[in-house]
Design a protein around this motif. Structure first.
Motif, PDB file in Angstrom:
ATOM      1  N   GLU A 160     -10.781 -17.854  27.652  1.00 25.11           N
ATOM      2  CA  GLU A 160     -10.007 -17.742  29.028  1.00 25.11           C
ATOM      3  C   GLU A 160      -9.653 -16.243  29.487  1.00 25.11           C
ATOM      4  OE1 GLU A 160      -7.483 -19.744  26.510  1.00 25.11           O
ATOM      5  OE2 GLU A 160      -9.144 -21.319  27.011  1.00 25.11           O
ATOM      6  N   GLY A 161     -10.148 -15.360  28.336  1.00 31.27           N
ATOM      7  CA  GLY A 161      -9.819 -13.961  28.711  1.00 31.27           C
ATOM      8  C   GLY A 161      -9.058 -13.580  27.615  1.00 31.27           C
ATOM      9  N   LEU A 162      -8.535 -12.251  27.877  1.00 32.22           N
ATOM     10  CA  LEU A 162      -7.660 -11.484  26.947  1.00 32.22           C
ATOM     11  C   LEU A 162      -6.348 -12.340  26.856  1.00 32.22           C
ATOM     12  CD1 LEU A 162      -7.535  -9.183  24.707  1.00 32.22           C
ATOM     13  CD2 LEU A 162      -6.696  -7.857  26.687  1.00 32.22           C
ATOM     14  N   ILE A 163      -5.624 -12.412  25.839  1.00 31.77           N
ATOM     15  CA  ILE A 163      -4.454 -12.843  25.679  1.00 31.77           C
ATOM     16  C   ILE A 163      -3.625 -12.073  25.042  1.00 31.77           C
ATOM     17  CG2 ILE A 163      -2.831 -14.864  24.769  1.00 31.77           C
ATOM     18  CD1 ILE A 163      -5.359 -16.556  24.934  1.00 31.77           C
ATOM     19  N   LEU A 164      -2.340 -11.529  25.673  1.00 29.15           N
ATOM     20  CA  LEU A 164      -1.427 -10.533  25.312  1.00 29.15           C
ATOM     21  C   LEU A 164      -0.289 -11.339  24.986  1.00 29.15           C
ATOM     22  CD1 LEU A 164      -1.988  -7.683  27.743  1.00 29.15           C
ATOM     23  CD2 LEU A 164      -2.995  -7.686  25.440  1.00 29.15           C
ATOM     24  N   SER A 165       0.228 -11.093  23.760  1.00 25.75           N
ATOM     25  CA  SER A 165       1.465 -11.841  23.305  1.00 25.75           C
ATOM     26  C   SER A 165       2.606 -10.882  22.573  1.00 25.75           C
ATOM     27  CB  SER A 165       1.013 -12.937  22.066  1.00 25.75           C
ATOM     28  OG  SER A 165       0.335 -12.300  21.153  1.00 25.75           O
ATOM     29  N   ASP A 166       3.669 -11.418  22.314  1.00 24.06           N
ATOM     30  CA  ASP A 166       4.647 -10.760  21.890  1.00 24.06           C
ATOM     31  C   ASP A 166       5.166  -9.656  22.771  1.00 24.06           C
ATOM     32  OD1 ASP A 166       4.280 -11.789  19.223  1.00 24.06           O
ATOM     33  OD2 ASP A 166       3.022 -10.209  18.736  1.00 24.06           O
ATOM     34  N   LEU A 167       5.220 -10.015  24.153  1.00 23.21           N
ATOM     35  CA  LEU A 167       5.731  -9.427  25.182  1.00 23.21           C
ATOM     36  C   LEU A 167       7.413  -9.461  24.950  1.00 23.21           C
ATOM     37  CD1 LEU A 167       3.100 -10.360  26.992  1.00 23.21           C
ATOM     38  CD2 LEU A 167       4.294  -8.328  28.437  1.00 23.21           C
ATOM     39  N   PRO A 168       8.214  -8.344  25.353  1.00 20.45           N
ATOM     40  CA  PRO A 168       9.706  -8.472  25.354  1.00 20.45           C
ATOM     41  C   PRO A 168      10.080  -9.240  26.313  1.00 20.45           C
ATOM     42  CG  PRO A 168       8.933  -6.167  25.478  1.00 20.45           C
ATOM     43  CD  PRO A 168       7.681  -7.064  25.615  1.00 20.45           C
ATOM     44  N   MET A 169      10.847 -10.059  26.070  1.00 21.95           N
ATOM     45  CA  MET A 169      11.803 -11.034  27.108  1.00 21.95           C
ATOM     46  C   MET A 169      12.101 -10.448  28.431  1.00 21.95           C
ATOM     47  SD  MET A 169      11.211 -13.856  26.004  1.00 21.95           S
ATOM     48  CE  MET A 169      11.962 -14.834  27.181  1.00 21.95           C
ATOM     49  N   SER A 170      12.551  -8.963  28.217  1.00 17.24           N
ATOM     50  CA  SER A 170      12.981  -8.410  29.239  1.00 17.24           C
ATOM     51  C   SER A 170      11.899  -7.021  29.624  1.00 17.24           C
ATOM     52  CB  SER A 170      14.371  -7.589  29.200  1.00 17.24           C
ATOM     53  OG  SER A 170      15.334  -8.616  29.017  1.00 17.24           O
ATOM     54  N   PRO A 171      11.696  -6.640  30.660  1.00 15.87           N
ATOM     55  CA  PRO A 171      10.787  -5.467  30.968  1.00 15.87           C
ATOM     56  C   PRO A 171      11.592  -4.239  30.477  1.00 15.87           C
ATOM     57  CG  PRO A 171      11.831  -6.184  33.238  1.00 15.87           C
ATOM     58  CD  PRO A 171      12.044  -7.216  32.092  1.00 15.87           C
ATOM     59  N   PRO A 172      10.552  -3.255  29.956  1.00 18.63           N
ATOM     60  CA  PRO A 172      11.284  -2.002  29.591  1.00 18.63           C
ATOM     61  C   PRO A 172      11.507  -1.139  30.549  1.00 18.63           C
ATOM     62  CG  PRO A 172       9.019  -2.245  28.776  1.00 18.63           C
ATOM     63  CD  PRO A 172       9.116  -3.469  29.416  1.00 18.63           C
ATOM     64  N   ASP A 173      10.724  -1.246  31.650  1.00 23.44           N
ATOM     65  CA  ASP A 173      10.824  -0.304  33.013  1.00 23.44           C
ATOM     66  C   ASP A 173      11.214  -1.355  33.909  1.00 23.44           C
ATOM     67  OD1 ASP A 173      10.020   1.489  35.019  1.00 23.44           O
ATOM     68  OD2 ASP A 173       8.810   2.489  33.523  1.00 23.44           O
ATOM     69  N   LYS A 174      12.223  -0.640  34.734  1.00 21.63           N
ATOM     70  CA  LYS A 174      12.820  -1.446  35.880  1.00 21.63           C
ATOM     71  C   LYS A 174      11.768  -1.393  37.118  1.00 21.63           C
ATOM     72  CE  LYS A 174      15.431   2.371  37.841  1.00 21.63           C
ATOM     73  NZ  LYS A 174      16.709   2.934  38.437  1.00 21.63           N
ATOM     74  N   SER A 175      10.686  -0.705  36.970  1.00 21.75           N
ATOM     75  CA  SER A 175       9.805  -0.718  38.088  1.00 21.75           C
ATOM     76  C   SER A 175       8.568  -1.560  37.594  1.00 21.75           C
ATOM     77  CB  SER A 175       9.526   0.593  38.958  1.00 21.75           C
ATOM     78  OG  SER A 175       9.069   1.257  37.961  1.00 21.75           O
ATOM     79  N   VAL A 176       7.395  -0.884  37.859  1.00 23.14           N
ATOM     80  CA  VAL A 176       6.314  -1.374  37.200  1.00 23.14           C
ATOM     81  C   VAL A 176       5.967  -1.074  35.911  1.00 23.14           C
ATOM     82  CG1 VAL A 176       3.562  -1.059  37.587  1.00 23.14           C
ATOM     83  CG2 VAL A 176       5.276  -1.045  39.375  1.00 23.14           C
ATOM     84  N   ASN A 177       5.517  -1.958  35.120  1.00 28.03           N
ATOM     85  CA  ASN A 177       5.142  -1.913  33.610  1.00 28.03           C
ATOM     86  C   ASN A 177       3.776  -1.710  33.547  1.00 28.03           C
ATOM     87  OD1 ASN A 177       7.650  -2.302  31.703  1.00 28.03           O
ATOM     88  ND2 ASN A 177       8.141  -3.437  33.570  1.00 28.03           N
ATOM     89  N   VAL A 178       3.232  -0.881  32.440  1.00 33.01           N
ATOM     90  CA  VAL A 178       1.786  -0.765  32.325  1.00 33.01           C
ATOM     91  C   VAL A 178       1.915  -1.180  30.818  1.00 33.01           C
ATOM     92  CG1 VAL A 178      -0.239   0.779  32.582  1.00 33.01           C
ATOM     93  CG2 VAL A 178       1.974   0.951  34.038  1.00 33.01           C
ATOM     94  N   VAL A 179       0.336  -1.811  30.530  1.00 36.09           N
ATOM     95  CA  VAL A 179      -0.165  -2.127  29.300  1.00 36.09           C
ATOM     96  C   VAL A 179      -1.299  -1.165  29.047  1.00 36.09           C
ATOM     97  CG1 VAL A 179      -0.853  -3.640  27.603  1.00 36.09           C
ATOM     98  CG2 VAL A 179       0.762  -4.495  29.314  1.00 36.09           C
ATOM     99  N   ASP A 180      -1.397  -0.444  28.092  1.00 33.95           N
ATOM    100  CA  ASP A 180      -2.730   0.421  27.682  1.00 33.95           C
ATOM    101  C   ASP A 180      -3.408  -0.390  26.847  1.00 33.95           C
ATOM    102  OD1 ASP A 180      -4.283   2.429  26.798  1.00 33.95           O
ATOM    103  OD2 ASP A 180      -2.787   3.744  26.608  1.00 33.95           O
ATOM    104  N   LEU A 181      -4.796  -0.797  27.109  1.00 38.07           N
ATOM    105  CA  LEU A 181      -5.677  -1.212  26.373  1.00 38.07           C
ATOM    106  C   LEU A 181      -6.539  -0.426  25.678  1.00 38.07           C
ATOM    107  CD1 LEU A 181      -6.084  -4.489  28.282  1.00 38.07           C
ATOM    108  CD2 LEU A 181      -4.685  -4.331  26.475  1.00 38.07           C
TER     109      LEU A 181
END
Length: 195
Positions: free
Chosen positions: A109-130
């Motif tokens: 299905e593609g790349l699966i990212l897991s273990d994301l926190p329940m709340s966003p760490p940044d109040k605006s746009v969050n970024v995942v560095d792969l």
């Protein structure tokens, strides 16, 4: 984020008061943007449009060398996120604002990212560095139809173009030409199209 994720540059402007000072609301906004840029500079400067297939409009991507940056304008409702256009497993997946490492799994299905926190760490746009050890296998979006896009100019004020209009058919605006023509000999009905 939409602008540089689509390969553009963004100019942030302020309107100073007559005495040269910057209004407080604008200054606060500039400071917020500056703090966000400081935390995410690697995901902003020197990136190119990702054009990676995603299944959600709130996800944008950009690329730089062997990295892919995933911008989340809305926080996922669960601790799992699938990005259908990334077919390789990164050596590291990091949520930039909190430096939290995420679990990454390549699947059909593609790349699966897991273990994301329940709340966003940044109040605006969050970024995942792969980070990948080699050029990742990606499924990119198809470019727009080759047919020229027509935009009707407003006769009672400025015509605002969207980010999509500034990059027709995947080209940067430097590579495009804007043709303006009149309809029925009436300048108030002028139209333009990218060629």
């Amino acid at each position: 984020v939409k602008v540089f994720a689509k390969g553009g540059n963004y100019l942030l402007n302020v309107g100073p008061k007559p005495d040269g000072t910057i209004p407080e609301r604008q200054a606060e906004r500039m400071l917020e943007v500056g703090k966000w840029l400081k935390r995410h500079k690697d995901a902003v400067y020197g990136v190119e449009a990702g054009n990676i297939r995603v299944d959600c409009e709130s996800i944008l991507t950009a690329r730089k060398e062997n990295k892919v940056f995933v911008y989340l304008s809305e926080w996922p409702k669960s601790d799992v996120l699938t990005i259908s256009g990334i077919k390789s497993k990164p050596v590291k997946a990091t949520l930039m604002a909190s430096k939290t490492e995420l679990t990454a799994t390549a699947s059909s299905e593609g790349l699966i990212l897991s273990d994301l926190p329940m709340s966003p760490p940044d109040k605006s746009v969050n970024v995942v560095d792969l980070a990948f050890d080699a050029k990742p296998r990606l499924v990119t979006e198809k470019h727009r139809d080759k047919k020229a896009r027509k935009i009707t100019l407003s006769s009672d004020g400025p015509t605002i173009l969207s980010v999509d209009d500034a990059a027709p058919r995947g080209l940067k605006t430097k590579g495009a030409r804007l043709k303006v023509g009149e309809r029925s000999g009436n300048p108030s009905h002028a139209t333009c199209g990218w060629s």
